[in-house]
Every structure is written in C-alpha cells, then in structure tokens.
Design a protein around this motif. Structure first.
Motif, PDB file in Angstrom:
ATOM      1  N   SER A  39      81.537  -5.618  27.625  1.00 50.48           N
ATOM      2  CA  SER A  39      80.875  -4.957  28.743  1.00 50.48           C
ATOM      3  C   SER A  39      81.845  -4.147  29.594  1.00 50.48           C
ATOM      4  O   SER A  39      83.018  -4.473  29.703  1.00 50.48           O
ATOM      5  CB  SER A  39      80.164  -5.988  29.627  1.00 50.48           C
ATOM      6  N   ARG A  60      81.485  -2.694  33.561  1.00 46.65           N
ATOM      7  CA  ARG A  60      80.605  -2.807  34.712  1.00 46.65           C
ATOM      8  C   ARG A  60      81.227  -2.122  35.926  1.00 46.65           C
ATOM      9  O   ARG A  60      82.434  -2.140  36.098  1.00 46.65           O
ATOM     10  CB  ARG A  60      80.340  -4.279  35.052  1.00 46.65           C
ATOM     11  N   THR A  99      77.332  -1.613  31.013  1.00 47.90           N
ATOM     12  CA  THR A  99      76.873  -1.852  29.656  1.00 47.90           C
ATOM     13  C   THR A  99      77.195  -3.304  29.362  1.00 47.90           C
ATOM     14  O   THR A  99      78.346  -3.707  29.405  1.00 47.90           O
ATOM     15  CB  THR A  99      77.594  -0.947  28.646  1.00 47.90           C
ATOM     16  N   ASP A 100      76.184  -4.099  29.137  1.00 53.93           N
ATOM     17  CA  ASP A 100      76.372  -5.514  28.844  1.00 53.93           C
ATOM     18  C   ASP A 100      76.027  -5.790  27.394  1.00 53.93           C
ATOM     19  O   ASP A 100      74.868  -5.705  27.001  1.00 53.93           O
ATOM     20  CB  ASP A 100      75.478  -6.373  29.749  1.00 53.93           C
TER      21      ASP A 100
END
Length: 173
Positions: free
Chosen positions: A107, A109, A136-137
């Motif tokens: 991810s 963030r 984006t996880d």
C-alpha cells in the motif's frame, strides 16, 4: 538518523561546522527520541517541526517539536492499520501537514495532520488528528471524504456499497 534499536538521533550539522569539527564527528547530537521498535523509515517535515517515523511494528509515529529553544520533541500520534513493515515515509513539499507512507503490504497512503487545539501548543494531552486521505491498499484504490458522480458499469452490490458509504447520493438502477 533512525536505528535498529528504535532510537532517532537528530544532528546539528551547521553547529559542528561552525565549531570546526572533523568529518569523523559529523555533527552535534541535539536530540535522542526513543521508539519501541526498529526504525525502518524516517522523514523530517519541510517546516522543521514534525518527524514521521515508520517501524517494523507496522506503525508510523508522528513526533512534534515542543520547544525550539530547548529542542525537545515528543511522540504525539501513532498511526496503525498497516499489514507490514513501513518501508518509506515522505512529507509533501507542496501541501503542508500532509505525508505519505509506503508499506511492505503493497500500500501507498496519504495522510493529513490536524495539529492540536487550534493548531497551537501540540502536546500529548491535546492530541493530533491524523486522517487517512487516500491510498492504494493491497491493489484496491481507497479514498476518504470523496464524492463520486456519474459512476457507470458497477454491479448492483458495488453500487449499493457506494451509496451506503456516502460516496454518492443515489445511483439510478
């Protein structure tokens, strides 16, 4: 400088140059901060009053300079919810009070920081709000506080989910 022992060393290089120190002594140690875990990422804010440190315990700690005269710092917030070690932390050079993290979970963030009561005298007692802005996880784009309009091509469940989460007012069938 972050260490495997969990400490953060801040050096005053300008002061050492003024005092004629050698390359073997790169600066004057001005502060030693203690984190419970190995430091894996470290970033100093462009304004010079914040430090974000990532560690192998899957957290990011936010440090704030309490006094410039005494050069004292304290940890004012711990950001949790990562699924791996923090690989990198960086402050946004254009938007003050915004930093990004990169994690071993894949991810990236972006976080916004709202300091203390009225933005003054940040301390552990007054607290600091660190808000997840977007990221984006694990291969899925996530966003907070966004409104979407004109979304097309979603199945019924995802459409209902967008409405439930407040991303859109109402989607037509």
């Amino acid at each position: 400088m972050g260490t495997a022992a969990g400490s953060i060393h801040l050096w005053d290089v300008a002061q050492s140059v003024a005092e004629g120190e050698t390359e073997e002594e790169p600066g004057v140690l001005v502060q030693l901060l203690e984190s419970p875990q190995e430091i894996s990422a470290l970033a100093y804010s462009p304004c010079g009053t914040w430090i974000a440190s990532g560690s192998i315990d899957k957290t990011v700690r936010l440090w704030h300079r309490q006094s410039e005269e005494e050069n004292t710092w304290s940890c004012v917030s711990v950001v949790r919810g990562f699924f791996g070690c923090i690989l990198d932390v960086i402050w946004n050079p254009v938007v003050p009070m915004e930093f990004a993290t990169a994690c071993k979970d894949g991810s990236v963030r972006v976080w916004g920081v709202s300091p203390g009561v009225g933005g003054k005298n940040v301390s552990k007692e007054e607290g600091v709000e660190v808000q997840y802005l977007w990221g984006t996880d694990l291969g899925i784009l996530c966003a907070a506080d966004m409104k979407l309009d004109g979304v097309e091509g979603l199945d019924l469940m995802n459409r209902k989910l967008l409405v439930q989460r407040g991303a859109v007012e109402v989607l037509e069938a």
